[in-house]
Motif scaffolding. Structure first.
Motif, mmCIF file in Angstrom:
data_model
loop_
_atom_site.group_PDB
_atom_site.id
_atom_site.type_symbol
_atom_site.label_atom_id
_atom_site.label_comp_id
_atom_site.label_asym_id
_atom_site.label_seq_id
_atom_site.Cartn_x
_atom_site.Cartn_y
_atom_site.Cartn_z
ATOM 1 N N PHE A 201 -51.029 7.776 12.320
ATOM 2 C CA PHE A 201 -51.055 8.632 11.140
ATOM 3 C C PHE A 201 -49.697 9.192 10.738
ATOM 4 O O PHE A 201 -49.522 9.653 9.625
ATOM 5 C CB PHE A 201 -52.047 9.773 11.350
ATOM 6 N N ASP A 202 -48.747 9.211 11.658
ATOM 7 C CA ASP A 202 -47.411 9.693 11.336
ATOM 8 C C ASP A 202 -46.426 9.145 12.367
ATOM 9 O O ASP A 202 -46.759 8.248 13.127
ATOM 10 C CB ASP A 202 -47.356 11.223 11.255
ATOM 11 N N GLU A 203 -45.232 9.683 12.404
ATOM 12 C CA GLU A 203 -44.186 9.186 13.294
ATOM 13 C C GLU A 203 -44.161 9.893 14.645
ATOM 14 O O GLU A 203 -43.219 9.744 15.406
ATOM 15 C CB GLU A 203 -42.819 9.335 12.615
ATOM 16 N N ILE A 204 -45.191 10.691 14.946
ATOM 17 C CA ILE A 204 -45.259 11.425 16.209
ATOM 18 C C ILE A 204 -46.376 10.840 17.058
ATOM 19 O O ILE A 204 -47.511 10.682 16.593
ATOM 20 C CB ILE A 204 -45.512 12.932 15.970
ATOM 21 N N CYS A 205 -46.083 10.536 18.305
ATOM 22 C CA CYS A 205 -47.089 9.997 19.211
ATOM 23 C C CYS A 205 -48.137 11.064 19.500
ATOM 24 O O CYS A 205 -47.806 12.194 19.859
ATOM 25 C CB CYS A 205 -46.443 9.530 20.513
ATOM 26 N N ARG A 206 -49.406 10.711 19.369
ATOM 27 C CA ARG A 206 -50.493 11.668 19.601
ATOM 28 C C ARG A 206 -50.665 11.969 21.088
ATOM 29 O O ARG A 206 -51.325 12.941 21.440
ATOM 30 C CB ARG A 206 -51.795 11.122 19.028
ATOM 31 N N GLY A 207 -50.101 11.166 21.972
ATOM 32 C CA GLY A 207 -50.207 11.417 23.407
ATOM 33 C C GLY A 207 -49.109 12.312 23.939
ATOM 34 O O GLY A 207 -49.362 13.323 24.576
ATOM 35 N N CYS A 208 -47.857 11.938 23.671
ATOM 36 C CA CYS A 208 -46.737 12.668 24.277
ATOM 37 C C CYS A 208 -46.021 13.607 23.325
ATOM 38 O O CYS A 208 -45.261 14.470 23.766
ATOM 39 C CB CYS A 208 -45.731 11.702 24.890
ATOM 40 N N GLY A 209 -46.208 13.447 22.025
ATOM 41 C CA GLY A 209 -45.575 14.342 21.062
ATOM 42 C C GLY A 209 -44.168 13.958 20.653
ATOM 43 O O GLY A 209 -43.541 14.649 19.859
#
Length: 78
Positions: A36-44
């Motif tokens: 959904f964006d450029e940030i990993c949903r697991g590690c941030g």
């Protein structure tokens, strides 16, 4: 040799001023998704931070760690 914690009531040894905290090698929790964006949903981390992690200095990594921990990362799917 004596245990340094025994002298101050069992408190853990203090980290030297300016020393970085002990952290895992990476904040990755194997829940990788940047759908959904450029940030990993697991590690941030951002896509660029993930890509450059191995070449970042300890200070750069620490800045990322401080930010992601403040944001509630790393996260595991529950």
């Amino acid at each position: 040799m004596s245990d340094p914690r025994a002298e101050d009531g069992g408190a853990p040894p203090q980290r030297p001023v300016g020393a970085l905290p002990q952290r895992p090698d990476t904040p990755c929790v194997a829940v990788c998704s940047t759908t959904f964006d450029e940030i990993c949903r697991g590690c941030g981390r951002s896509v660029a931070e993930v890509a450059h992690w191995v070449s970042m200095s300890a200070e750069e990594k620490e800045r990322v760690w401080v930010r992601i921990l403040a944001q509630g990362y790393p996260r595991r799917n529950t």
